[in-house]
Motif scaffolding. Structure first.
Motif, mmCIF file in Angstrom:
data_model
loop_
_atom_site.group_PDB
_atom_site.id
_atom_site.type_symbol
_atom_site.label_atom_id
_atom_site.label_comp_id
_atom_site.label_asym_id
_atom_site.label_seq_id
_atom_site.Cartn_x
_atom_site.Cartn_y
_atom_site.Cartn_z
ATOM 1 N N TRP A 168 18.162 38.564 37.466
ATOM 2 C CA TRP A 168 19.546 38.839 37.864
ATOM 3 C C TRP A 168 19.833 40.334 37.905
ATOM 4 C CZ3 TRP A 168 22.389 35.962 40.653
ATOM 5 C CH2 TRP A 168 22.256 34.582 40.595
ATOM 6 N N ALA A 169 19.251 41.092 36.989
ATOM 7 C CA ALA A 169 19.411 42.555 37.022
ATOM 8 C C ALA A 169 18.788 43.116 38.300
ATOM 9 C CB ALA A 169 18.772 43.185 35.787
ATOM 10 N N ARG A 170 17.621 42.601 38.678
ATOM 11 C CA ARG A 170 16.959 43.028 39.908
ATOM 12 C C ARG A 170 17.823 42.718 41.121
ATOM 13 N NH1 ARG A 170 14.356 40.593 43.775
ATOM 14 N NH2 ARG A 170 14.393 38.606 42.705
ATOM 15 N N ARG A 171 18.386 41.517 41.175
ATOM 16 C CA ARG A 171 19.253 41.133 42.292
ATOM 17 C C ARG A 171 20.482 42.037 42.377
ATOM 18 N NH1 ARG A 171 19.482 34.570 42.566
ATOM 19 N NH2 ARG A 171 17.331 34.193 41.950
ATOM 20 N N PHE A 172 21.052 42.352 41.220
ATOM 21 C CA PHE A 172 22.223 43.223 41.159
ATOM 22 C C PHE A 172 21.899 44.610 41.708
ATOM 23 C CE2 PHE A 172 24.832 46.249 38.634
ATOM 24 C CZ PHE A 172 26.086 45.877 39.098
ATOM 25 N N TYR A 205 21.293 44.444 45.482
ATOM 26 C CA TYR A 205 22.554 44.232 46.194
ATOM 27 C C TYR A 205 23.273 45.561 46.423
ATOM 28 C CZ TYR A 205 27.292 42.618 47.199
ATOM 29 O OH TYR A 205 28.517 42.404 47.786
ATOM 30 N N HIS A 206 23.140 46.472 45.473
ATOM 31 C CA HIS A 206 23.823 47.757 45.569
ATOM 32 C C HIS A 206 22.901 48.874 46.068
ATOM 33 C CE1 HIS A 206 27.650 46.437 44.114
ATOM 34 N NE2 HIS A 206 27.064 45.822 43.110
ATOM 35 N N ASP A 249 25.059 54.173 37.458
ATOM 36 C CA ASP A 249 25.916 54.733 38.500
ATOM 37 C C ASP A 249 26.841 53.696 39.118
ATOM 38 O OD1 ASP A 249 24.539 57.113 38.081
ATOM 39 O OD2 ASP A 249 23.083 56.682 39.664
ATOM 40 N N ILE A 250 26.818 52.488 38.589
ATOM 41 C CA ILE A 250 27.593 51.384 39.153
ATOM 42 C C ILE A 250 28.704 51.032 38.172
ATOM 43 C CG2 ILE A 250 27.495 48.976 39.893
ATOM 44 C CD1 ILE A 250 24.555 49.492 40.662
ATOM 45 N N GLY A 251 29.926 50.888 38.695
ATOM 46 C CA GLY A 251 31.071 50.610 37.839
ATOM 47 C C GLY A 251 31.599 49.196 37.981
ATOM 48 N N ALA A 252 32.778 48.988 37.427
ATOM 49 C CA ALA A 252 33.409 47.670 37.402
ATOM 50 C C ALA A 252 33.685 47.135 38.805
ATOM 51 C CB ALA A 252 34.700 47.726 36.599
ATOM 52 N N VAL A 253 34.036 48.011 39.726
ATOM 53 C CA VAL A 253 34.333 47.579 41.093
ATOM 54 C C VAL A 253 33.090 46.957 41.732
ATOM 55 C CG1 VAL A 253 34.981 48.394 43.394
ATOM 56 C CG2 VAL A 253 36.164 49.273 41.382
ATOM 57 N N GLU A 254 31.942 47.581 41.516
ATOM 58 C CA GLU A 254 30.696 47.054 42.078
ATOM 59 C C GLU A 254 30.284 45.740 41.417
ATOM 60 O OE1 GLU A 254 30.612 51.459 42.913
ATOM 61 O OE2 GLU A 254 31.098 50.245 41.178
ATOM 62 N N VAL A 255 30.546 45.624 40.125
ATOM 63 C CA VAL A 255 30.250 44.367 39.424
ATOM 64 C C VAL A 255 31.104 43.244 40.013
ATOM 65 C CG1 VAL A 255 30.355 43.150 37.214
ATOM 66 C CG2 VAL A 255 29.517 45.511 37.301
ATOM 67 N N GLU A 256 32.381 43.513 40.220
ATOM 68 C CA GLU A 256 33.280 42.513 40.813
ATOM 69 C C GLU A 256 32.827 42.144 42.218
ATOM 70 O OE1 GLU A 256 37.438 43.478 40.545
ATOM 71 O OE2 GLU A 256 37.190 44.196 38.489
ATOM 72 N N PHE A 309 29.758 42.212 43.403
ATOM 73 C CA PHE A 309 28.554 41.387 43.276
ATOM 74 C C PHE A 309 28.915 39.960 42.889
ATOM 75 C CE2 PHE A 309 24.961 39.844 40.613
ATOM 76 C CZ PHE A 309 23.995 39.769 41.599
ATOM 77 N N LEU A 310 29.798 39.807 41.906
ATOM 78 C CA LEU A 310 30.195 38.468 41.464
ATOM 79 C C LEU A 310 30.960 37.723 42.552
ATOM 80 C CD1 LEU A 310 31.239 39.202 37.776
ATOM 81 C CD2 LEU A 310 29.140 38.108 38.598
ATOM 82 N N SER A 311 31.786 38.438 43.297
ATOM 83 C CA SER A 311 32.501 37.810 44.414
ATOM 84 C C SER A 311 31.531 37.350 45.479
ATOM 85 C CB SER A 311 33.502 38.788 45.024
ATOM 86 O OG SER A 311 34.534 39.042 44.116
ATOM 87 N N ASN A 312 30.524 38.169 45.748
ATOM 88 C CA ASN A 312 29.500 37.787 46.718
ATOM 89 C C ASN A 312 28.774 36.525 46.271
ATOM 90 O OD1 ASN A 312 26.302 38.133 47.336
ATOM 91 N ND2 ASN A 312 27.561 38.699 49.100
ATOM 92 N N LEU A 313 28.467 36.436 44.987
ATOM 93 C CA LEU A 313 27.796 35.238 44.478
ATOM 94 C C LEU A 313 28.668 34.002 44.658
ATOM 95 C CD1 LEU A 313 26.202 36.462 41.128
ATOM 96 C CD2 LEU A 313 25.057 36.077 43.316
ATOM 97 N N ALA A 314 29.948 34.133 44.333
ATOM 98 C CA ALA A 314 30.854 32.988 44.389
ATOM 99 C C ALA A 314 31.175 32.577 45.816
ATOM 100 C CB ALA A 314 32.140 33.310 43.636
ATOM 101 N N VAL A 315 31.501 33.532 46.671
ATOM 102 C CA VAL A 315 32.003 33.228 48.009
ATOM 103 C C VAL A 315 30.868 32.992 49.006
ATOM 104 C CG1 VAL A 315 33.374 34.123 49.936
ATOM 105 C CG2 VAL A 315 34.131 34.486 47.585
ATOM 106 N N ASP A 316 29.938 33.925 49.077
ATOM 107 C CA ASP A 316 28.899 33.859 50.100
ATOM 108 C C ASP A 316 27.693 33.025 49.691
ATOM 109 O OD1 ASP A 316 30.483 35.517 51.646
ATOM 110 O OD2 ASP A 316 29.500 37.337 50.909
ATOM 111 N N ARG A 317 27.353 33.051 48.425
ATOM 112 C CA ARG A 317 26.139 32.366 47.978
ATOM 113 C C ARG A 317 26.426 31.059 47.255
ATOM 114 N NH1 ARG A 317 21.630 36.110 46.264
ATOM 115 N NH2 ARG A 317 20.560 34.186 46.716
#
Length: 61
Positions: free
Chosen positions: A21-25, A28-29, A36-43, A45-53
């Protein structure tokens, strides 16, 4: 990451899942370092998992 998980006695399967999952994250970015990745990027990624995947909420947790 593997060393950290092993010192905390996580199972090998859990270790493999976390590393995957760390590799996928990171991929993805665009291979940016996680520091170098913040809360916005985490959100995003999670939105992409929920909506697209269509990944289950329990997987995201």
């Amino acid at each position: 990451m593997r060393i950290h998980l092993r010192t905390r006695h996580y199972s090998i399967r859990t270790e493999q899942a976390y590393v995957d999952w760390a590799r996928r994250f990171i991929l993805y970015h665009g291979k940016r370092h996680p520091q170098d990745i913040g809360a916005v990027e985490v959100e995003a990624f999670l939105s992409n998992l929920a909506v697209d995947r269509h990944v289950a909420a329990s997987t995201q947790n």
